[in-house]
Design a protein around this motif. Structure first.
Motif, PDB file in Angstrom:
ATOM      1  N   SER A 181       0.850  -1.187   0.000  1.00  0.00           N
ATOM      2  CA  SER A 181       0.000   0.000   0.000  1.00  0.00           C
ATOM      3  C   SER A 181       0.889   1.242   0.000  1.00  0.00           C
ATOM      4  N   ARG A 206      -2.311   9.984  -6.112  1.00  0.00           N
ATOM      5  CA  ARG A 206      -2.721   8.760  -5.419  1.00  0.00           C
ATOM      6  C   ARG A 206      -2.350   8.822  -3.929  1.00  0.00           C
ATOM      7  N   GLU A 210      -4.899   8.608  -0.760  1.00  0.00           N
ATOM      8  CA  GLU A 210      -4.705   7.654   0.327  1.00  0.00           C
ATOM      9  C   GLU A 210      -4.414   8.360   1.654  1.00  0.00           C
ATOM     10  N   CYS A 212      -1.782  10.039   2.716  1.00  0.00           N
ATOM     11  CA  CYS A 212      -0.449   9.845   3.291  1.00  0.00           C
ATOM     12  C   CYS A 212       0.549  10.685   2.493  1.00  0.00           C
TER      13      CYS A 212
END
Length: 299
Positions: A181, A206, A210, A212
């Motif tokens: 991930s 992306r 997500e 992060c």
């Protein structure tokens, strides 16, 4: 009146001698004498007279000499222009971003093998800047990121959809993983191509989705540098699967969920009127790089 006669006349003017002119031109003396005689017979005028064992121009010859200089300069300019047009018509300007160039080099090499008479000029930039270069006529073909970006003036054809993978060296803690991930990848240093690259923007988007933050500790404009840093274990990095599979020292790891990337070929709608560009497009269709005689997407 022929060009070679004018060139012979010009050299006799410079050398003041038919013999020396023939030596300078690397032709026979009778050939030079014949050319001067033919010019004088055509005009019904004497162009030279002899003085102290030298040939000097008559009044009429002096006038003719000035005209000849202009005519030969113009002839040279026309020849140079035609040579430039010939080179332009047998070359194709292809624009590719750094990562895509590495991916598509085998295809371009195959084209060169099949058509060695056509010269490829590779131009580099971001996908956005290359689209602009194509629109402005500074390149003939653009191979860039995106999907179905045809316009009133450009044709777009999808080339391939490829997987983006995370790459590490064989000693990396995640080297045995099949999938990761982005949250797991965010724990380690990354090297990526500098800002302005659509590839990097896709990855950052992306990460944002997500929720992060990637640790991009290294930025470079060179793919070679990026590969070296990944091989050395200094950082991990993202590559196309097809490119990563060519690097035996790297371990490609799929993302969870998977991340893919579209690559397309663009050209001007009137480009097929150019025989050289048409040859390139026919080659691309023949090898299933793109499909359809009208440049429609592969779907």
């Amino acid at each position: 009146m022929k060009l070679h006669q004018l060139r012979y006349f010009q050299e006799v003017c410079r050398q003041h001698s038919i013999t020396k002119a023939a030596e300078e031109l690397h032709i026979s003396q009778p050939a030079v004498s014949a050319a001067i005689r033919e010019l004088e017979e055509e005009f019904g005028l004497k162009l030279f007279k002899r003085s102290h064992k030298k040939l000097i121009l008559t009044t009429e010859g002096s006038y003719f000499s000035l005209e000849v200089e202009e005519l030969l300069q113009r002839a040279k300019q026309i020849a140079d222009d035609m040579n430039r047009l010939q080179k332009k018509n047998t070359s194709i300007r292809v624009g590719l971003p750094t990562m895509i160039e590495a991916l598509e080099t085998p295809m371009l090499a195959l084209f060169h093998k099949e058509h060695p008479e056509i010269r490829l000029e590779l131009h580099h930039g971001t996908s956005l800047s290359l689209r602009k270069a194509l629109q402005d006529g500074r390149i003939d073909i653009a191979i860039v990121s995106g999907k179905d970006t045809a316009s009133d003036t450009m044709v777009a054809s999808a080339m391939r959809k490829i997987e983006i993978v995370y790459c590490v060296n064989r000693n990396h803690p995640h080297a045995q993983e099949k999938k990761l991930s982005l949250a797991q990848i965010a724990e380690y240093d990354l090297v990526e191509i500098e800002n302005g690259q659509h590839f990097r923007e896709t990855i950052l988007e992306r990460f944002h989705m997500e929720r992060c933050t990637p640790r991009i500790q290294w930025s470079t404009t060179q793919l070679y540098t990026k590969l070296q840093l990944i091989r050395s274990g200094v950082a991990g990095g993202f590559l196309y699967r097809a490119l990563a599979d060519r690097e035996p020292d790297l371990v490609p790891i799929s993302l969870e969920p998977p991340l893919s990337y579209e690559i397309e070929m663009l050209w001007q709608k009137n480009a097929a009127e150019n025989e050289t560009i048409r040859t390139f497009l026919d080659f691309a269709r023949k090898h299933d790089v793109i499909q359809g005689s009208d440049g429609t997407d592969k779907g």
